[in-house]
Design a protein around this motif. Structure first.
Motif, short mmCIF file in Angstrom:
data_model
loop_
_atom_site.label_atom_id
_atom_site.label_comp_id
_atom_site.label_asym_id
_atom_site.label_seq_id
_atom_site.Cartn_x
_atom_site.Cartn_y
_atom_site.Cartn_z
N ALA A 54 0.87 -1.18 0.00
CA ALA A 54 0.00 0.00 0.00
C ALA A 54 0.90 1.22 0.00
O ALA A 54 2.01 1.18 0.54
N ARG A 90 3.35 -5.61 3.37
CA ARG A 90 2.85 -6.62 4.31
C ARG A 90 3.72 -7.86 4.22
O ARG A 90 3.58 -8.68 3.31
N SER A 129 -2.00 -3.38 11.73
CA SER A 129 -2.55 -2.67 10.57
C SER A 129 -3.26 -3.66 9.65
O SER A 129 -2.81 -4.80 9.46
N ARG A 130 -4.36 -3.21 9.05
CA ARG A 130 -5.09 -4.05 8.11
C ARG A 130 -4.82 -3.68 6.65
O ARG A 130 -4.96 -4.52 5.75
N ASP A 131 -4.42 -2.41 6.43
CA ASP A 131 -4.26 -1.96 5.05
C ASP A 131 -3.00 -1.13 4.81
O ASP A 131 -2.83 -0.55 3.74
#
Length: 373
Positions: A54, A90, A129-131
């Motif tokens: 991201a 990630r 964190s997810r994104d």
């Protein structure tokens, strides 16, 4: 005066001494070659290729595609502390320690930063964190006033899932489009990995180790193919028109700036003369690198065609002398290779693209003893 020991005992002691000496000699011969030169290096696997990314601004996926010095770069604009540019990768659970290296390879010399290198940045990690944008983030590295186009930093990653590079400032003199990064590599150091290289030298070093598509397979890719489980982290610190005294003057701050570097691969001499001060400077460079706990390796000065006489031969002989006197692992014979392949010299001095590939291959072959069989 007669000996207090019987003759039979003396003979037995002598035989034992000979046996022990022979065993020690045999053990030294059986010692792995890598240990004689400061190895074996411990693997630092590359774990970032193709990972989810991201970024802000968008487009950060090009930073983990394995393509260096191409038109596919991440353009981060003109970040500020209030409006930073960032890219998050990630990694997932597993690694306990990581090395992050970034490159802005459209700059030529190591200290060129005009074409998009960051000046102020930090590295953050997150476990929730997810994104890549939300969650809690911990700063693990903070840099201000960076003045080179590639750096590497290691940090603790236990229990974390995401890594984020956050750029907050650019050099005072920068191109109109701002931040340009071409790759961010993450290497897993959980097993004590130290397969981290600094290629130090002149303009030849700056060009042949840029990992551009025309220069593939690079040194790192060649090592990965020859030694499964390994994929070195590399930094190319080439300086146009550099002489050996320039490297001596800069080596201490360079090593302090790159504390994770284990091997310093040196290609210098194409601008040097006469041979005697070159040898002295090379010996001092080796001494300082060893004093810092690193492994120096010297390449033989490449053959040149720009003069009507053999400019490089006495300098290559100086490399041989310093290598032998210091007991170093011999580096690649670039003098011999380019003497046998002068058609691969583009301008009398610098290798063409095929010559650059050959230099990378020669380095990978020469330093193979630093890796386990």
């Amino acid at each position: 005066m007669p000996s207090p020991f019987p003759r039979r005992a003396l003979l037995a002691l002598g035989a034992l001494a000979l046996t022990l000496a022979g065993a020690a000699h045999l053990a030294s011969r059986r010692r792995p070659a890598s240990e004689r030169w400061g190895g074996p290096l411990r693997p630092a696997p590359l774990v970032s290729r193709g990972k989810p990314v991201a970024s802000s601004p968008p487009g950060g996926a090009v930073l983990v595609d394995g393509a260096y010095r191409t038109g596919a770069v991440w353009c981060g604009g003109h970040p500020t502390p209030g409006a930073p540019a960032w890219v998050a990768i990630r990694v997932g659970r597993g690694p306990r320690r990581l090395l992050l290296s970034w490159s802005s390879s459209h700059n030529h010399d190591y200290d060129d930063v005009y074409y998009g290198a960051p000046a102020d940045y930090r590295i953050e990690t997150s476990s929730d964190s997810r994104d890549g944008a939300d969650g809690h983030w911990r700063t693990v590295v903070q840099v201000t006033g960076n003045a080179v186009h590639a750096r590497a930093h290691s940090f603790d990653f236990r229990g974390r899932r995401w890594v984020r590079l956050v750029v907050t400032g650019l050099p005072a003199r920068v191109n109109p489009w701002g931040l340009f990064l071409d790759e961010v590599d993450l290497h897993d150091l959980s097993g004590g990995g130290d397969d981290v290289w600094l290629f130090l030298g002149d303009s030849i070093t700056a060009e042949v180790f840029d990992r551009a598509p025309a220069h593939q397979p690079s040194f790192a890719e060649a090592i990965a193919r020859a030694h499964p489980g390994y994929h070195p982290a590399t930094l190319a610190a080439g300086l146009c028109n550099a002489h050996v005294e320039d490297l001596v003057r800069r080596i201490d701050p360079l090593l302090a700036q790159n504390p994770d570097v284990r091997v310093v691969a040196i290609g210098i001499g194409s601008n040097d003369n006469p041979p005697a001060p070159f040898r002295a400077g090379l010996a001092e460079l080796v001494r300082r690198i060893r004093a810092a706990g690193r492994i120096p390796v010297l390449a033989r000065v490449p053959f040149q065609t720009k003069y009507p006489f053999d400019y490089a031969a006495p300098l290559a002989a100086g490399v041989d002398q310093v290598t032998a006197e210091a007991g170093l692992l011999p580096g690649p014979d670039l003098y011999g290779w380019f003497r046998d392949h002068p058609e691969r010299i583009a301008d009398g001095l610098h290798p063409d693209d095929q010559g650059a590939v050959a230099v990378n291959r020669a380095w990978a072959e020469a330093v193979s003893p630093l890796y386990p069989p």
